[in-house]
Design a protein around this motif. Structure first.
Motif, PDB file in Angstrom:
ATOM      1  N   LEU A   1       0.808  -1.216   0.000  1.00  0.00           N
ATOM      2  CA  LEU A   1       0.000   0.000   0.000  1.00  0.00           C
ATOM      3  C   LEU A   1       0.839   1.263   0.000  1.00  0.00           C
ATOM      4  O   LEU A   1       0.332   2.326  -0.339  1.00  0.00           O
ATOM      5  CB  LEU A   1      -0.920   0.004   1.216  1.00  0.00           C
ATOM      6  N   SER A   2       2.114   1.161   0.363  1.00  0.00           N
ATOM      7  CA  SER A   2       2.880   2.411   0.450  1.00  0.00           C
ATOM      8  C   SER A   2       3.777   2.644  -0.756  1.00  0.00           C
ATOM      9  O   SER A   2       4.216   3.764  -0.953  1.00  0.00           O
ATOM     10  CB  SER A   2       3.687   2.434   1.750  1.00  0.00           C
ATOM     11  N   VAL A   3       4.038   1.622  -1.575  1.00  0.00           N
ATOM     12  CA  VAL A   3       4.886   1.874  -2.748  1.00  0.00           C
ATOM     13  C   VAL A   3       4.138   2.777  -3.717  1.00  0.00           C
ATOM     14  O   VAL A   3       2.933   2.639  -3.894  1.00  0.00           O
ATOM     15  CB  VAL A   3       5.200   0.568  -3.501  1.00  0.00           C
ATOM     16  N   ARG A   4       4.897   3.672  -4.358  1.00  0.00           N
ATOM     17  CA  ARG A   4       4.221   4.579  -5.291  1.00  0.00           C
ATOM     18  C   ARG A   4       4.153   4.019  -6.702  1.00  0.00           C
ATOM     19  O   ARG A   4       3.460   4.558  -7.546  1.00  0.00           O
ATOM     20  CB  ARG A   4       4.923   5.923  -5.298  1.00  0.00           C
TER      21      ARG A   4
ATOM     22  N   LEU B   1       2.821   1.397  -9.074  1.00  0.00           N
ATOM     23  CA  LEU B   1       1.701   0.455  -9.003  1.00  0.00           C
ATOM     24  C   LEU B   1       2.106  -0.953  -9.423  1.00  0.00           C
ATOM     25  O   LEU B   1       1.555  -1.935  -8.950  1.00  0.00           O
ATOM     26  CB  LEU B   1       0.544   0.937  -9.874  1.00  0.00           C
TER      27      LEU B   1
ATOM     28  N   SER C   1       3.552  -2.486  -6.517  1.00  0.00           N
ATOM     29  CA  SER C   1       2.473  -2.742  -5.578  1.00  0.00           C
ATOM     30  C   SER C   1       1.760  -4.049  -5.930  1.00  0.00           C
ATOM     31  O   SER C   1       1.495  -4.883  -5.056  1.00  0.00           O
ATOM     32  CB  SER C   1       1.510  -1.561  -5.619  1.00  0.00           C
TER      33      SER C   1
ATOM     34  N   LYS D   1       2.213   5.136 -12.314  1.00  0.00           N
ATOM     35  CA  LYS D   1       2.485   6.095 -11.246  1.00  0.00           C
ATOM     36  C   LYS D   1       1.267   6.273 -10.342  1.00  0.00           C
ATOM     37  O   LYS D   1       0.134   6.249 -10.793  1.00  0.00           O
ATOM     38  CB  LYS D   1       2.882   7.437 -11.849  1.00  0.00           C
ATOM     39  N   SER D   2       1.565   6.433  -9.084  1.00  0.00           N
ATOM     40  CA  SER D   2       0.498   6.698  -8.132  1.00  0.00           C
ATOM     41  C   SER D   2       0.959   7.812  -7.222  1.00  0.00           C
ATOM     42  O   SER D   2       2.144   7.925  -6.926  1.00  0.00           O
ATOM     43  CB  SER D   2       0.202   5.436  -7.335  1.00  0.00           C
ATOM     44  N   LYS D   3       0.019   8.653  -6.811  1.00  0.00           N
ATOM     45  CA  LYS D   3       0.423   9.769  -5.966  1.00  0.00           C
ATOM     46  C   LYS D   3       0.553   9.375  -4.507  1.00  0.00           C
ATOM     47  O   LYS D   3       1.143  10.079  -3.720  1.00  0.00           O
ATOM     48  CB  LYS D   3      -0.573  10.916  -6.106  1.00  0.00           C
ATOM     49  N   ASP D   4      -0.076   8.245  -4.146  1.00  0.00           N
ATOM     50  CA  ASP D   4       0.100   7.825  -2.747  1.00  0.00           C
ATOM     51  C   ASP D   4       0.289   6.322  -2.624  1.00  0.00           C
ATOM     52  O   ASP D   4       0.242   5.618  -3.616  1.00  0.00           O
ATOM     53  CB  ASP D   4      -1.094   8.252  -1.896  1.00  0.00           C
TER      54      ASP D   4
END
Lengths: 81, 144, 525, 254
Positions: free
Chosen positions: A21-24, A26, A29, A78-81
């Motif tokens: 859940l914390s890797v940015r 995806l 993730s 890419k993910s912002k969070d």
């Protein structure tokens, strides 16, 4: 029952969940989620739920990861969070 | 200390399942990225499956596949088939949670597939997977 | 043959869906007849089951053919079984009837709104109906979860098939719906760990032997309630509903609006009465004040939101949120009058919402507008549609002899008996708001002539509807009931059923009361 | 953004606290005498189910027979998911994949080694999958697991030789047909039981058709329904992959 083995796997599970859940990224993730599924599959095999473990290995760790990676491939990494 | 350790171990699976479930639930509600929400959903569902499977565990019991070597428990079955020992239920893991969780896993992957398809469609329409960006685009394009 | 009726309700749509999957993709003309045929069988079987229940009491149907096994502690069930009493019989008839009527009504919409995907749409539609009926009829707590997921998965797809906004609404629904279903599953898990069985009757029997203040049983009840509340859009948890229903295809919202929330309320009542037992839920826990308080908030908030919306379908969805408050509050009044009112309101609300959604669907199709102003001058142009609308509106407001009056009557009486004055006040307040909303629409439809029409069409808001709107604009003075009868007839039948349920309120309430007595919710107790 | 996180944190703390509170009331983990483990239901399945079904794998016996109705709807869940994904993302029409590959397809060089290895591996996977389906009565496995493996063998073809190649073997239309057929096998078995005068899915009566005893009929019918499950799962797993990996265009792919 090998409870110490159990506890180690469970702790790894929590770590894997937090990382997923914390890797940015995806893609990473989704991969970690696959690892999570395999860990939980080991846990179930150890707890005597062989059918569940087999299904989780095929469905959770196999197909779920593949379709998740397919989606990441088709959308964005890419993910912002 | 030993008492505490016993207490901790006795319900360890249940503690961890609650923790995993809460991690998943938090991600489902609070994460901004749609895929991350779904990762949270997977963790959330697996945690529930972990809870169910933990219900069925019996100490020192074998897997729920009878091979004919189960521990006999007093006498034999009073049927025509005298070779079959009467099985002590304590020695075999409870199969019901396993059956239920097979279903739950399948439901989980179906939901995940459906949600991923919807996420791809969202990406197709809004060109983003971030919830706040999508909502901003919705505000902008409200009049189209 | 009659003993097979309960299963036919569910497997008729299931086999319809299979038939479409096997043949419907090559021969699309087969789809609609299959849908209508299977739903007609389902409807007939539901009526047959209900009549049988009236004749001989609760009907049990054992799947897989395993008889109950005898143990020292009594009988217990090893397989899944169905249990139909008068209440679930009524709900089943409503589900099958709404499914059938809506399939007739929406045959045009399905082709125009989801081109290329007609067979997909109908398969999902049939399975949604099968899932809802299966939820109502099953007596197995885990089977209920599987069927909740079937109806949810098909409704996610049926919503997401719609416009751009619908996709996002559907995603939110997936997240919320999964949380709800998982909470329900978890609650069942807590019950299983304490009782060791999944059959609702057996769980009820086993719970009676447990200590009353067991925390895990209480948590199980809380989890199940929260799960079902999310699914039924009870006020603070209603976030998914308005967008999902307002942006989905017409046929989806007309099916889901009347059925999904109402079936969930039935499930909640079922859980309260036949699984946990009235005595435990009402007498032991004393949560009545809290839940009724929540429902008061839901009613007031839903009504106010509905009043402030200018989009027709959005307004309706918030009215549903308010109605959910009616039923949850009624069910938690802890007396049989309130419970009767809540169950009676499940039926009347299903039919009212169904009629309103159909009327609004017709109006949106014909005028091409989704705003409240679409109603201007409609009495002259669409007298038949507006007749249906007026009946439904009177029922929503709660005027006799429509069913809305009687359900409110029972609910208010239940509220007075229980001394829940806030709830009674909220009911009256909501009726007032409904009166404001609907009289405004009726007034607009009756007094504003067609002249405002031309200006409204130039609105920038609804480009995609323009072509149809202009077509109508070109001939503003004709009496434009150019809606096919396949749309009008189901709407009129639903409107007529509003009157019928109202007129026959005594026998219906009698059946419900008799069923409640077998569930230990005594008259006036 | 902030208030959402706060609300989520609050929800999580309240729910987690509630669950931890309930946990203290649960029986110890692994306790063979807990109410769930020592219940009549569980004991009945362990002690009696093999005698009346001849199936040593209790999970299969309970899954396909006692709770066969659940499993039928589980298959339907898969079926709904596949059709739902097709209706959300698919193009609608069931057309054959294009003859000319799209640009991304042409540019990609397919590695010979992977293709040939895949050709070798796929039949082995499929045979093992069939074994898993057929051997579900005696060992872990059954329709779902075998079906997923069959489906993943097609996914493997799509991964190595490209999606069009896999779609040639299993087109969208054929997959939907197979999925429907799988559900039909399952539900049809139940319907045949009804036609013979028993309740839905009461396999025992099928001995009139299949010969042998009622116990044998239950044993065989479980195999039949597992095959139905496998059909549906295989077809839908592949379709889910095909749709998601190509954004519904059914060409290109990973």
């Amino acid at each position: 029952m090998i409870w110490s083995f159990d506890i180690i796997v469970l702790i790894f599970l929590v770590i894997a969940a937090v990382i997923a859940l914390s890797v940015r990224d995806l893609l990473a993730s989704s991969m970690v989620l696959g690892i999570y599924s395999f860990l939980i599959c080991i846990l179930w095999a150890e707890m005597g739920a062989v059918d569940v473990a087999f299904t989780e290995a095929a469905v959770g760790a196999g197909v779920s990861t593949v379709i998740m990676i397919a989606t990441v491939f088709q959308t964005t990494r890419k993910s912002k969070d | 200390m030993d008492v505490f350790l016993d207490f901790l171990i006795a319900k360890f699976n249940y503690w961890i399942y609650v923790i995993l479930m809460m991690i998943g639930l938090f991600a489902m509600i609070a994460k901004n990225n749609l895929i991350k929400k779904l990762v949270g959903m997977c963790i959330f569902q697996t945690a529930i499956i972990l809870f169910y499977v933990s219900i069925g565990v019996k100490e020192d019991a074998r897997i729920p596949i009878l091979t004919g070597h189960e521990v006999p428990h007093g006498g034999h079955y009073h049927t025509e088939d005298h070779e079959r020992p009467y099985i002590d239920a304590k020695t075999v893991t409870n199969p019901i949670p396993h059956v239920l969780m097979l279903t739950a896993i399948v439901v989980g992957v179906s939901t995940l597939g459906m949600a991923l398809a919807i996420a791809q469609k969202v990406h197709l329409h809004y060109d983003s997977l971030e919830e706040d960006e999508i909502l901003a685009k919705l505000q902008l394009g409200n009049n189209d | 043959m009659t003993e097979q009726f309960p299963i036919l309700i569910i497997i008729a749509p299931l086999f319809g869906a299979i038939l479409i999957a096997l043949l419907g993709f090559r021969h699309q003309s087969l789809c609609l007849p299959t849908v209508l045929g299977s739903l007609a069988i389902s409807c007939a079987a539901a009526v047959g089951t209900f009549l049988k229940v009236l004749e001989q009491g609760t009907v049990l149907y054992n799947l897989s053919g395993w008889e109950r096994v005898t143990t020292p502690r009594g009988l217990f069930s090893v397989s899944i079984e169905y249990r139909v009493d008068a209440i679930s019989g009524l709900v089943l008839v409503a589900i099958a009837a709404v499914g059938l009527l809506n399939a007739i009504y929406s045959k045009v919409h399905v082709v125009t709104e989801t081109p290329n995907k007609v067979p997909h749409y109908y398969i999902l539609y049939l399975l949604l109906v099968a899932g809802l009926a299966g939820m109502t009829i099953t007596n197995d707590a885990f089977n209920l979860y599987v069927l909740i997921e079937i109806s949810s998965l098909s409704s996610y797809a049926l919503i997401a098939i719609g416009s751009r906004r619908a996709v996002l609404a559907s995603f939110n629904y997936v997240i919320m719906g999964t949380i709800g279903a998982s909470f329900y599953l978890l609650g069942v898990g807590y019950l299983y760990i304490k009782t060791g069985t999944l059959n609702m009757t057996d769980i009820h029997a086993a719970l009676a032997t447990l200590p009353k203040d067991s925390p895990s049983v209480q948590v199980a009840l809380i989890l199940i309630l929260i799960g079902l509340w999310i699914k039924m859009a009870f006020f603070p948890l209603h976030g998914w509903l308005p967008n999902a229903y307002a942006y989905s295809p017409t046929a989806t919202s007309t099916l889901m609006g009347p059925l999904v929330t109402q079936v969930m309320i039935y499930i909640m009542i079922r859980m309260m009465l036949s699984l946990f037992g009235a005595e435990y839920v009402f007498d032991h826990l004393q949560w009545t004040n809290i839940v009724v308080g929540l429902s008061v908030i839901a009613i007031v908030a839903g009504s106010l939101f509905a009043l402030s919306r200018s989009d027709l379908r959005k307004m309706l969805t918030y009215l549903i949120v308010a109605e959910v408050g009616y039923m949850v509050g009624g069910a938690w009044l802890a007396n049989s009058m309130g419970m009767t009112g809540a169950i009676y309101h499940i039926l009347s609300d299903a039919m009212m919402t169904f009629t309103l959604f159909m009327v609004i669907g017709i109006i949106i199709t014909r005028t091409g507008k989704t705003e409240l102003t679409a109603f201007q001058g409609l009495f002259r142009k669409m007298p038949i549609t507006m007749t249906g609308f007026t009946i439904a509106a009177l029922s929503m407001i709660g005027l006799p002899p429509t069913c809305g009056f009687f359900s409110k009557y029972y609910l208010v009486r239940g509220g007075i008996e229980a001394g829940q004055w806030a709830y009674v006040g909220a009911l009256l307040f909501s009726s007032l708001i409904n009166a404001v909303i609907f009289f405004r629409l009726i007034e607009m439809a009756y007094f504003h002539g067609g002249k405002a029409y031309g200006e409204e069409i130039t609105d920038k808001d609804h480009e995609h509807h323009h072509s149809r709107g202009r077509e109508l604009d070109a001939q503003p003075d004709e009496t434009l009931e150019q809606v096919p009868w396949s749309m009008l007839a189901p709407m009129l039948m639903a409107a007529a059923s509003l009157l019928a349920i109202g007129i026959f309120n005594r026998p219906i309430a009698g059946w419900i009361n008799a069923a409640l007595e077998t569930l230990n919710l005594a008259q006036g107790g | 953004m902030k208030p959402m996180k706060l609300a989520a944190l609050l929800t999580v703390i309240v729910t987690g606290g509630l669950l931890l509170f309930a946990t203290s009331d649960l029986p110890d983990w692994g306790d063979p005498l807990s109410p769930a483990n020592a219940s009549d239901l569980s004991t009945y399945y362990i002690q009696d189910s093999r005698d009346v079904t001849e199936v040593p794998n209790l999970v299969t016996a309970v899954l396909a027979d006692y709770r066969g109705y659940d499993t039928m709807f589980e298959t339907v869940v898969i079926f709904v998911a596949g059709l739902g994904i097709l209706s959300i993302l698919g193009q609608g029409k069931c057309e054959e994949p294009l003859a000319q590959p799209v640009a991304s397809e042409q540019n990609r060089e397919r590695d010979m080694i992977t293709i040939i290895t895949c050709r070798l591996v796929v039949p082995i996977i499929q045979i093992f999958a069939l074994y898993v389906i057929a051997h579900g009565h005696y060992s872990p496995g059954g329709g779902f697991q075998g079906g997923v493996m069959l489906g993943s063998s097609f996914i493997l073809i799509a991964l190595t030789s490209g999606l069009p190649d896999a779609l040639k073997r299993m087109s969208q239309e054929r997959a939907i047909f197979l999925a429907g057929l799988g559900v039909l096998i399952y539900a049809g078995t139940g319907l045949v039981c009804m036609a013979l005068g028993r309740n839905f899915l009461d396999y025992e009566i099928l001995h009139k058709l299949m010969g042998g005893t009622g116990v044998k009929a239950r044993y065989d019918s479980m195999l039949i329904v597992e095959i139905g499950v496998a059909f549906t799962v295989m077809a839908i797993m592949f379709i889910i992959y095909a749709v998601l990996s190509s954004k519904g265009r059914m060409r290109g792919g990973l």
